[in-house]
Design a protein around this motif. Structure first.
Motif, PDB file in Angstrom:
ATOM      1  N   ALA A 155      -8.294  -4.516  -3.779  1.00  0.00           N
ATOM      2  CA  ALA A 155      -7.242  -5.362  -4.348  1.00  0.00           C
ATOM      3  C   ALA A 155      -6.210  -5.714  -3.272  1.00  0.00           C
ATOM      4  O   ALA A 155      -5.775  -6.864  -3.151  1.00  0.00           O
ATOM      5  N   LEU A 156      -5.852  -4.710  -2.469  1.00  0.00           N
ATOM      6  CA  LEU A 156      -4.845  -4.956  -1.428  1.00  0.00           C
ATOM      7  C   LEU A 156      -5.368  -5.932  -0.376  1.00  0.00           C
ATOM      8  O   LEU A 156      -4.587  -6.649   0.261  1.00  0.00           O
TER       9      LEU A 156
ATOM     10  N   ALA B 288       0.835  -1.203   0.000  1.00  0.00           N
ATOM     11  CA  ALA B 288       0.000   0.000   0.000  1.00  0.00           C
ATOM     12  C   ALA B 288       0.869   1.252   0.000  1.00  0.00           C
ATOM     13  O   ALA B 288       0.602   2.223  -0.731  1.00  0.00           O
ATOM     14  N   LEU B 289       1.904   1.227   0.817  1.00  0.00           N
ATOM     15  CA  LEU B 289       2.838   2.366   0.829  1.00  0.00           C
ATOM     16  C   LEU B 289       3.434   2.580  -0.555  1.00  0.00           C
ATOM     17  O   LEU B 289       3.494   3.705  -1.048  1.00  0.00           O
ATOM     18  N   ALA B 290       3.853   1.484  -1.158  1.00  0.00           N
ATOM     19  CA  ALA B 290       4.476   1.571  -2.471  1.00  0.00           C
ATOM     20  C   ALA B 290       3.499   2.135  -3.493  1.00  0.00           C
ATOM     21  O   ALA B 290       3.892   2.802  -4.457  1.00  0.00           O
TER      22      ALA B 290
ATOM     23  N   THR C   3     -10.540   3.070  -3.180  1.00  0.00           N
ATOM     24  CA  THR C   3     -11.356   1.949  -2.739  1.00  0.00           C
ATOM     25  C   THR C   3     -11.036   0.694  -3.528  1.00  0.00           C
ATOM     26  O   THR C   3     -10.885  -0.401  -2.956  1.00  0.00           O
ATOM     27  N   LEU C   4     -10.912   0.859  -4.852  1.00  0.00           N
ATOM     28  CA  LEU C   4     -10.589  -0.305  -5.677  1.00  0.00           C
ATOM     29  C   LEU C   4      -9.236  -0.870  -5.263  1.00  0.00           C
ATOM     30  O   LEU C   4      -9.040  -2.083  -5.171  1.00  0.00           O
ATOM     31  N   MET C   5      -8.295   0.043  -5.016  1.00  0.00           N
ATOM     32  CA  MET C   5      -6.971  -0.418  -4.611  1.00  0.00           C
ATOM     33  C   MET C   5      -7.033  -1.121  -3.257  1.00  0.00           C
ATOM     34  O   MET C   5      -6.346  -2.112  -3.039  1.00  0.00           O
TER      35      MET C   5
END
Ligand code: NA
Ligand code: NA
Ligand code: NA
Lengths: 400, 128, 400, 128, 400, 128
Positions: free
Chosen positions: E313-314, E152-154, E308-310
């Motif tokens: 996925a995460l 997530a940071l990346a 939100t999509l990310m």
């Protein structure tokens, strides 16, 4: 922030390195309560939650309770609950769960009053209605409250503290909490724990006092069977009590009022749903919050003082003198009635329903296995609940 | 937080405590005595009332006890009659054979169940 | 303080010596409600708590409720619940239990909305889904609301009061409380008591109106059996209702939304725990607070006015004209359908579920014991709940 | 608190009341009518859907009804086999006679009970 | 006001004419959750209330939620809940029901903590006590949390957001809500929905990961029968855990503390009333408020973002890497123990109790129908709950 | 509300994330390991304790097991005796025939029921 810094920070905020002696002692006190509750079933419904919350709240930096219990507040917000909370948020940071429970549910008296409501729905005042004169024994046992108060005064407690300590002798947890919260919140944990602990020790405290004050002949006195009580009387009782006591001692009205509303729900027979809710779902939830809230007040700074030990000692005085008061007045009533009243039932005026009534029955059975005075002892027993609430009202009107 | 001074208590406090004690004992005995008197009065009235009611009941018994039972029976009969009539009526539209229509027997039992349900429903909403 | 002073103080604070005529009358009113609730089982779940709280709150100096119900507030805090509470604390001292219940649970609309949530979980909308056109009868019965509102206006009530009075005709307690709290809190006790009282008098109020407006032949009309309703339809109904009504009358969305969330919980079949909680534990607790909260608003200054008597009279007008509205629209539908609809079922549009539906069935059975229209009457009956919420929404959007 | 003036009501208020009445009646009828139409549409769709599903079901019945039962049986057999195997296995370490070890029979029944318990556990925590 | 004006006003305030694309999409999202909850029983206790509240809150002008979720507050009131509410009342008008639920029950962490309390009362830590070393597998599975955080940071999230996203991998709804509320309330709806959705997808996400990392031989490993656990041990466990963890990671103390108080209530055997209340009446009510509160945070402005999509996925990354972490550490323990430990049970360290333990058992049975490792998998399973709470504590102490 | 910049993340944030990761993994493993050790110690102690208790029990069994049962019996006998005595006593005031007095049989059973009720009452109020 480097890794090193993160680690140093983490260690600085580790509870272990911030543990004070006070914390350790309080954790041990909490664990002792848990032990007594589980091993000896001493009032487990209260002492278990109180004990374990005391442990949790004394783990340093746990942020379960961030605010002091009896803070110095600017005078203009003292009686203003939400302003107080705002002030405390600014002074001490956001509230922990236990702060919210304590300030919103205990300090506002919501919880003790709802407990009284539930108790009303649980209590059968029938034995007292059947023989109204036994109500006086419920009054006599309150003498213990005043004896303990005077001793506390003599020992150097101030009036408000002394009243809160005296009320322990009433053997009613919620009344003790209600009064102490209003008069002397800084000793709340001590009086609450004392009240609940001694309540479960009634079978140990009362018998020697009773035996010392009565002869075997007196303990053998059998009493006439109680008359049956009609549904109508049971319905009228809570209504009449609420009005009579409310008009005479308004400061006792919240406690008595909620008790009697609960009892009316019970006896009316038309709102079983609500009566059941008062006794079960609401009662259980409120009891959880009461236990957690009281437990969260067990902090070293307010509990680990010589006062607490004195309060615990005074609690025994209160219970013993309440028992004595009841028994002695029982003897007077025995004389007046020409020996028709067993003086022991006065001891049941120390509420702790139905523990002290059972103690009386046990002592009666010891002398004469055919002597059934349990139901007669239930009269003073439930009257004692009312008596203590009235005394709390007197204290509030004189000192509040 | 107040600190605890284990000094000799002030005389005035003790005295006030004594006053409160006297007041308190008088009040608690008075209140419970008044309550006892009130309950005693209520009890006496109640017993008189019960006796009266008993007498009346005995008298009434000769006059109208059948009425109540009859009413109940009427209700029962009404339900049963209704059920039978409804059953018969349910049989009529046989000539329009829609496939998903349940059998009249099913319907009758369903109807009765539903009726009873609503009867037992007992104010479900109205009571709030 | 000397003993003499203490005694004088105590007597000065004795409720008996502070009793006003208003208190006495209100206590009698409260006791009357208790009597009706117990003796005639008139809506006991509400009228018993309301009545007994009215008694308690009118015992002088009992401090159960210290704050006025419709206080003059500085305009900037009017809509700010916690600022209001702070202000009231400063003006009138700390809140009593009933103040907390009223200001935090009733005035914020939390309680009426949670009751609607529970009602949703209790209601079977099946009969309305099976025969959607009966929903219109639930709309027709709302005519009574407007008739009562116009009469109230003509009698000199202002618009907001008149709307709150009119809604009594909707025969939905929580909706009445919701609307009155928002529009005219000073008459809350009167409208709430009127709504619940007349609801239980439906079996007395409706039959004469229905008989006056229908012929025996019409009452004998039998209706076709309702089609079975699938689980899928029952699940889609609350969702569709919430969206349709929410989009058309947003001000009705809170009431309808909570009702339909509760209903979805019920019909979904996958959250029995929550559905049960909505119907039982939560419902019971909330009902207790509703009763206590409404009862605490029964104070002499707001209840003992000519307005209250007029409101009670207008309540009958509302119920009667609602019944008439439903029946008359039922006759129109009967004509259009070619005699397939029994006009009486329109009377069930006055919700009071399932009381008015039962009244209709009883009248049908009187004419023809084989006439089963109960389930058909349940359609307008539940539609009436929705209809009244919609009308409340219109009032709020026009006057709120 | 407003005081109550029993005077003649203002005309403007009555008029506004009338407007609200008209608006309200129109709205409440419209809303419930729209709701009725929506429910009617849903009802029609539902009945079509049911008919379709029925047809499909009839077709499907000829193809794969055995599969489900088989699966269930497999599960049952698996559990029983497992239990027996576990039982046999439980008997093996007999040569290490630790005193407090419960008898294998006890263990087997305990195991099955535990398994069932966890099966009935049904998300106890996960569901929150 | 003329009739025309009234009609124009009414239409202007009609929700339909104020509907935004965002609203429509959010309503569809809400309905999807409702559908998944009912049709596939995906965590219905949470996803059904969340979904339907999302629908309600997105009906324009419904006034169920009037306040923003992450408002810009003056710094001096940021940590002051009642001052915040006053401020928001002034800025955005009076609170809707959902605002009250969100700001008073969710944001104060009352609800997540009470849920943990109830979970404690429901959880049997027996399997973990019987074989303490399996607790390490509950630690290993937390690797997934950190992997997801780093990814997530990346991807550009900031640290607080990344931590909140990572914790999804802990598969504990209340912990996720607790942490996100404190660190990144603007993504609360996304992380909560992700956590609950993936939790119910555990049977789909875990098997491929487990199979990829283990050989059939490893999956066939049978484990020794668990020793019986005494009542005393079960009582000591919650006490010891609370103290140990509280002293080491105080910021995890609220979560762990409430979990363990609940567990002590359960295991003590002396407070069945309270234990039942924690599991049932209180739990059900709190769950309702949790669902409604989280659902009310599903607004277009904070949910309909690429974030939100990310996050969704995460979430998969988190669950998969948590599973992998558990299994890989399981393999290490297998090696060390000389093949006595089936590495699959590491996958159960992803809590989702008891779903992931069941998945493990199913995979074991597939290879060898006589292989019973369910109870062994329950050890890591419940340890995973503790592990995730500890990780949340670390995040809070480093970032809070 | 922060807006989302899909830019390259700052190195410093990534680094801090890494630090937290290391710290977190060390902490979570340490905590659960310590917990495991504590539980292991408790478990060992428990098993020793159980063994000791068992031994003691075996010894005790020879000395005083009868006592407990006797006590229970005494209680039972006391209740029964009491009931009988109460019953006999209940019969005595026959010469004062008040009408509403219930029959002694009724009274006896009522008394026992009441006694049991209070016994089962189990702190009803005291426990709060
Ligand atoms: Na007492
Ligand atoms: Na209605
Ligand atoms: Na976890």
């Amino acid at each position: 922030m480097g890794l090193e810094q993160a680690v140093v920070d983490f260690f600085n905020h580790m509870g272990l390195l911030n543990l004070t002696v006070g914390n350790v002692v309080m954790i041990i006190v909490g664990l002792t309560l848990v032990y007594l509750a589980i091993r000896y079933e001493m009032e487990p419904l209260l002492l278990l939650p109180i004990g374990i919350s005391a442990v949790l709240v004394n783990l340093p930096l746990s942020h379960m309770a961030n605010w002091p219990l009896a803070p110095q507040l600017p005078p203009e917000i003292q009686e203003n609950i939400f302003a107080t909370i705002s002030y405390l948020s600014q002074q001490y940071g956001p509230p922990g769960l236990f702060d919210l429970i304590y300030y919103l549910l205990i300090k506002t008296e919501v919880v003790p009053l709802l407990i009284f409501f539930g108790l009303g729905a649980m209590t059968d005042f029938g034995p007292m209605i059947a023989d109204p004169k036994t109500a006086l024994l419920g009054a006599a046992a309150q003498i213990g409250v005043f004896v303990a108060m005077l001793v506390a005064l003599a020992l150097g407690f101030n009036l408000k503290e002394a009243a809160s300590i005296g009320i322990i002798g009433g053997a009613d947890g919620p009344t003790t909490i209600y009064l102490t919260t209003k008069l002397a919140p800084h000793i709340l944990s001590a009086t609450a724990v004392a009240a609940y602990s001694y309540m479960s020790l009634v079978p140990l405290i009362q018998p020697p006092v009773i035996k010392a004050l009565t002869t075997p002949e007196e303990r053998r006195i059998r009493m006439e069977q109680l008359r049956p009580v009609s549904k109508r009387e049971k319905i009228l009782f809570p209504i009449a009590s609420m009005i009579v006591i409310g008009l005479l001692v308004p400061s006792a009205a919240p406690l008595i009022g909620m008790l009697m509303i609960g009892n009316l729900f019970r006896e009316s027979g038309v709102v079983q749903r609500l009566s059941k809710a008062a006794q079960e779902e609401l009662m259980n939830i409120v009891t959880i919050f009461l236990g957690l809230g009281i437990g969260s007040t067990m902090r070293a700074e307010s509990f680990l003082t010589p006062k607490t030990l004195m309060i615990l000692a005074l609690g025994v005085v209160a219970f013993a003198s309440a028992t004595a008061g009841g028994v002695l007045f029982g003897k007077i009533m025995m004389k007046i009635s020409g020996g028709k009243i067993n003086p022991m039932i006065g001891a049941a005026g120390v509420s702790a329903v139905p523990m002290s009534a059972r103690v009386v029955q046990r002592l009666a059975s010891e002398e004469d296995p055919g002597n059934f005075i349990l139901m007669h002892a239930m009269g003073p027993n439930v009257a004692g609940v009312i008596g203590t609430a009235v005394v709390a009202g007197v204290f509030l009107s004189a000192l509040g | 937080m107040e600190t605890f001074h284990c000094e000799v208590p002030k005389m005035s406090q003790l005295l006030e405590g004594l006053y409160i004690t006297i007041l308190g004992i008088v009040v608690v005995f008075s209140v419970l005595a008044i309550l006892a008197i009130v309950m005693d009065l209520i009890g006496r009235t109640e017993r008189k009332l019960v006796e009266k009611e008993k007498k009346k009941e005995v008298e009434d018994k000769k006059v109208e006890p059948v009425k109540v039972e009859k009413k109940l029976d009427e209700k029962k009969i009404a339900i049963i009659t209704a059920a039978i009539l409804a059953y018969l009526r349910g049989k009529q539209p046989k000539e329009v054979p829609i496939k998903r229509k349940p059998s009249p027997n099913w319907w009758l039992s369903g109807l009765i169940t539903q009726m009873e349900e609503v009867e037992n429903f007992n104010y479900e909403i109205g009571k709030w």
